[in-house]
Motif scaffolding. Structure first.
Motif, PDB file in Angstrom:
ATOM      1  N   GLU A 189      59.855   2.593  60.593  1.00 24.94           N
ATOM      2  CA  GLU A 189      59.831   1.958  62.019  1.00 24.94           C
ATOM      3  C   GLU A 189      60.874   1.142  62.295  1.00 24.94           C
ATOM      4  O   GLU A 189      61.190   1.298  63.733  1.00 24.94           O
ATOM      5  CB  GLU A 189      58.562   1.056  61.770  1.00 24.94           C
ATOM      6  N   ALA A 190      61.702   0.685  61.543  1.00 24.12           N
ATOM      7  CA  ALA A 190      62.781  -0.280  62.209  1.00 24.12           C
ATOM      8  C   ALA A 190      63.802   0.775  62.721  1.00 24.12           C
ATOM      9  O   ALA A 190      64.394   0.236  63.850  1.00 24.12           O
ATOM     10  CB  ALA A 190      63.337  -1.012  61.081  1.00 24.12           C
ATOM     11  N   GLU A 191      64.099   2.188  62.077  1.00 27.76           N
ATOM     12  CA  GLU A 191      65.095   2.916  62.556  1.00 27.76           C
ATOM     13  C   GLU A 191      64.506   3.496  63.667  1.00 27.76           C
ATOM     14  O   GLU A 191      65.291   3.793  64.816  1.00 27.76           O
ATOM     15  CB  GLU A 191      65.186   4.143  61.401  1.00 27.76           C
TER      16      GLU A 191
ATOM     17  N   ARG B 219      56.256  -2.003  70.320  1.00 27.33           N
ATOM     18  CA  ARG B 219      55.007  -1.171  70.747  1.00 27.33           C
ATOM     19  C   ARG B 219      55.234   0.077  71.175  1.00 27.33           C
ATOM     20  O   ARG B 219      54.287   0.904  70.944  1.00 27.33           O
ATOM     21  CB  ARG B 219      54.796  -2.283  71.903  1.00 27.33           C
ATOM     22  N   LEU B 220      56.196   0.326  71.924  1.00 27.96           N
ATOM     23  CA  LEU B 220      56.458   1.958  72.388  1.00 27.96           C
ATOM     24  C   LEU B 220      56.688   2.655  71.137  1.00 27.96           C
ATOM     25  O   LEU B 220      56.008   3.756  71.187  1.00 27.96           O
ATOM     26  CB  LEU B 220      57.682   1.816  73.199  1.00 27.96           C
ATOM     27  N   MET B 221      57.391   2.160  70.175  1.00 27.39           N
ATOM     28  CA  MET B 221      57.604   2.910  69.153  1.00 27.39           C
ATOM     29  C   MET B 221      56.307   3.264  68.233  1.00 27.39           C
ATOM     30  O   MET B 221      55.911   4.540  67.911  1.00 27.39           O
ATOM     31  CB  MET B 221      58.656   2.050  68.234  1.00 27.39           C
ATOM     32  N   ARG B 222      55.423   2.334  68.356  1.00 23.39           N
ATOM     33  CA  ARG B 222      54.070   2.617  67.456  1.00 23.39           C
ATOM     34  C   ARG B 222      53.186   3.424  68.387  1.00 23.39           C
ATOM     35  O   ARG B 222      52.386   4.399  67.559  1.00 23.39           O
ATOM     36  CB  ARG B 222      53.276   1.187  67.424  1.00 23.39           C
ATOM     37  N   VAL B 223      53.334   3.731  69.673  1.00 23.16           N
ATOM     38  CA  VAL B 223      52.483   4.615  70.318  1.00 23.16           C
ATOM     39  C   VAL B 223      53.014   5.842  70.123  1.00 23.16           C
ATOM     40  O   VAL B 223      52.251   6.626  70.111  1.00 23.16           O
ATOM     41  CB  VAL B 223      52.455   3.987  72.030  1.00 23.16           C
ATOM     42  N   LEU B 224      54.404   5.868  70.176  1.00 22.18           N
ATOM     43  CA  LEU B 224      54.908   7.285  69.967  1.00 22.18           C
ATOM     44  C   LEU B 224      54.429   7.899  68.438  1.00 22.18           C
ATOM     45  O   LEU B 224      54.343   9.256  68.303  1.00 22.18           O
ATOM     46  CB  LEU B 224      56.403   7.200  70.084  1.00 22.18           C
ATOM     47  N   CYS B 225      54.664   6.866  67.663  1.00 28.60           N
ATOM     48  CA  CYS B 225      54.247   7.388  66.320  1.00 28.60           C
ATOM     49  C   CYS B 225      52.801   7.617  66.085  1.00 28.60           C
ATOM     50  O   CYS B 225      52.311   8.782  65.290  1.00 28.60           O
ATOM     51  CB  CYS B 225      54.554   6.108  65.283  1.00 28.60           C
ATOM     52  N   ARG B 226      51.893   7.097  66.862  1.00 25.54           N
ATOM     53  CA  ARG B 226      50.690   7.499  66.773  1.00 25.54           C
ATOM     54  C   ARG B 226      50.327   8.618  67.394  1.00 25.54           C
ATOM     55  O   ARG B 226      49.385   9.655  67.263  1.00 25.54           O
ATOM     56  CB  ARG B 226      49.516   6.342  67.496  1.00 25.54           C
TER      57      ARG B 226
ATOM     58  N   GLU C  37      57.957  12.377  55.913  1.00 27.33           N
ATOM     59  CA  GLU C  37      59.229  11.859  55.299  1.00 27.33           C
ATOM     60  C   GLU C  37      59.937  11.190  56.892  1.00 27.33           C
ATOM     61  O   GLU C  37      61.177  10.860  56.545  1.00 27.33           O
ATOM     62  CB  GLU C  37      59.910  13.396  55.310  1.00 27.33           C
ATOM     63  N   ARG C  38      59.195  11.145  57.805  1.00 24.29           N
ATOM     64  CA  ARG C  38      59.690  10.504  59.078  1.00 24.29           C
ATOM     65  C   ARG C  38      58.476   9.843  59.721  1.00 24.29           C
ATOM     66  O   ARG C  38      57.260  10.157  59.402  1.00 24.29           O
ATOM     67  CB  ARG C  38      60.508  11.191  59.975  1.00 24.29           C
TER      68      ARG C  38
END
Length: 543
Positions: free
Chosen positions: A306-308, A327-334, A342-343
């Motif tokens: 997540e840091a990357e 927060r944006l990163m977490r939404v995209l990951c979800r 692996e990513r």
């Protein structure tokens, strides 16, 4: 798989699309069971023709006959370049390096086990055009293990350009490779109008059911009708057109929606509405450009943590105004989780969906310069793995079907963007393109090697690594000009002064001259090659 994102419903494993008979399944199953003929076959077709689904059905049939059959993930072609320091790294880079190297002994062990246990095995390699040199090494492994009687290799690719010639013509075991690819066309080729309408209507019913499961308001009385005489250039286009009809019936097309000319673009537009709703529900409001580049980040990068991923989001110029990047990163990951773990995220699938998005994003840019700069800000890196991922995705875009010429300018922009990445970030992107498409980008690669394009080019240390990579890959027709340019640069930097007497210096120079001579000869420049080898011979005689 039962994702709420509408584009994913087009995936074979989504459980929506039915399986239609294809004669190619019987052809490939018979090839395996017969034990006759070459042990390698290539299935070739544009994106969206159903190559992966076809291979899956072949594997299912063979498993009922006692075979081991399935997709195999090969290591990247430059896996030998992994250094001890990379393996010792305690972070994500070390994990990736170790995972990459593990694939080599795992595949070797599987091939040897097939021979030892006399167990028939089909190995399927998807996007084989990206790992052609590793496929060549796999043939060597099969030969060394004495497993040719028990192993079959099915390659899937969008193109059979130069990479396949290296396998089917130049490789010492080329007799093991069927020289003629099995061309996969659209599923509807050869169907009459009634058959096309029947399959399309069945798809409408299945997509309607899935849409209702996810809360789409599809009225019971709404029955989309296929246009008379409608043609579908790929299998995916047939199903995407049906899905778009259902989505438009539920939500209505948006003004300016491109769905009337490209069903995949229309489906993607509906999916982006879902993404926009998810962002708003999380308190994030992105404009259309920002959201489009956020999806490009998911498509073009492969962060392991997540840091990357937060660092990736920070590089997107269209997202400069976003204060809560985590927060944006977490939404995209979800929304776009990676099943392999692996990513942290995975591009929209099927792959053509991601390709269409990048092409439309390029086409919507205000200028070529802005597109190139925005792309470089996101993807520009000297890290080989990150550059390799971006290269494969962008290069895949270039094979997107465009028979009507609707995306001619966008395709040119994507190529320009990839060429610019080679020029600006040669350490990362030159080796990647030397593997993926050396002939298509030879001018850009040679410019980076010779530092003639106005950019810094490759350092001598990186030049030596590239020389080593070329030796591993072999510099057949597609890489010969690049190999010559590398040798010329190495000869130039190792040329001793007239008073030099150190044998080590002179020996190295003579060795580089020898390499240059061989490569010039392969390129047909025999007089120059002769001059180089004569100079090398004279030096060694003096020593």
């Amino acid at each position: 798989m039962n994702s709420v994102l509408v584009g994913s419903w087009l995936r074979p494993d989504a459980g929506v699309i039915g399986s239609e008979p294809r004669r190619e399944v019987d052809v490939l199953v018979d090839w395996c069971l017969s034990g006759q003929g070459p042990l390698v076959r290539l299935v070739c077709g544009t994106g969206g023709q159903g190559k992966t689904h076809l291979a899956g059905r072949v594997c299912e049939r063979l498993r009922t006959q006692g075979w081991l059959a399935g997709l195999v993930r090969l290591p990247s072609p430059n896996w030998r370049a992994v250094r001890l320091g990379d393996l010792a790294d305690g972070g994500t880079a070390g994990q990736r390096a170790r995972r990459e190297l593990h694939r080599v002994p795992e595949i070797t062990a599987a091939v040897r086990a097939a021979a030892r246990l006399q167990a028939p095995m089909l190995l399927v390699v998807d996007y084989a055009e990206n790992v052609g040199p590793v496929v060549a090494e796999l043939l060597d492994t099969i030969a060394e293990a004495g497993a040719a009687e028990w192993v079959r290799l099915l390659l899937l690719a969008r193109t059979d350009a130069d990479w396949f010639r290296e396998l089917a013509v130049d490789h010492p075991l080329h007799d093991w490779v069927h020289p003629t690819p099995l061309r996969l066309g659209a599923l509807s080729v050869g169907w009459d109008a009634d058959r096309v309408r029947q399959v399309w209507t069945q798809a409408i019913d299945r997509f309607t059911e899935r849409a209702r499961q996810h809360g789409f308001g599809v009225s019971a009385g709404v029955a989309p009708v296929m246009r008379p005489g409608q043609r579908f250039p790929t299998t995916l286009d047939l199903y995407a057109t049906a899905l778009l009809a259902v989505l438009d019936a539920a939500e209505g097309p948006r003004r300016g929606d491109p769905g009337d000319r490209d069903a995949l673009a229309g489906v993607l537009r509906h999916e982006q509405r879902q993404v926009s709703a998810a962002l708003r529900a999380s308190g994030l409001r992105l404009d259309e450009t920002g959201q489009a580049w956020a999806l490009a980040a998911v498509t073009l990068t492969a962060p392991a943590t997540e840091a990357e991923a937060v660092e990736v989001v920070a590089r997107v110029r269209a997202l400069d105004g976003v204060s809560d990047r985590s927060r944006l990163m977490r939404v995209l990951c979800r929304l776009y989780p990676d099943g392999s773990r692996e990513r942290v995220w995975q591009a929209p699938t099927p792959d053509r969906l991601a390709d269409v998005h990048l092409l439309d994003l390029a086409g919507a840019s205000a200028s070529r310069g802005q597109w190139v700069d925005d792309l470089a800000a996101l993807c520009g890196t000297e890290d080989g793995r990150a550059a390799g991922h971006a290269t494969i995705v962008l290069h895949r875009c270039l094979s997107t079907p465009d028979s009507a010429g609707l995306r001619r300018d966008s395709l040119a922009l994507v190529r320009d963007g990839l060429a610019a990445l080679v020029s600006r970030f040669p350490t990362g992107f030159v080796p990647a393109l030397v593997v993926v498409d050396p002939a298509g980008f030879d001018a850009e690669i040679i410019s980076a090697v010779t530092s003639s394009g106005g950019e810094p080019g490759l350092t001598i240390e990186r030049m030596m690594e590239l020389d080593s990579l070329l030796r591993q890959l072999g510099f057949a027709t597609t890489r010969t000009a690049i190999a010559v340019a590398v040798s010329q640069r190495l000869v130039a930097v190792t040329t001793p002064n007239a008073a030099e007497s150190d044998p080590r210096v002179l020996n190295r120079y003579a060795g580089e001259l020898n390499n240059l001579s061989v490569r010039l000869g392969a390129l047909g420049r025999r007089d120059e090659g002769l001059a180089a080898i004569e100079e090398a011979t004279a030096i060694r005689r003096r020593l």
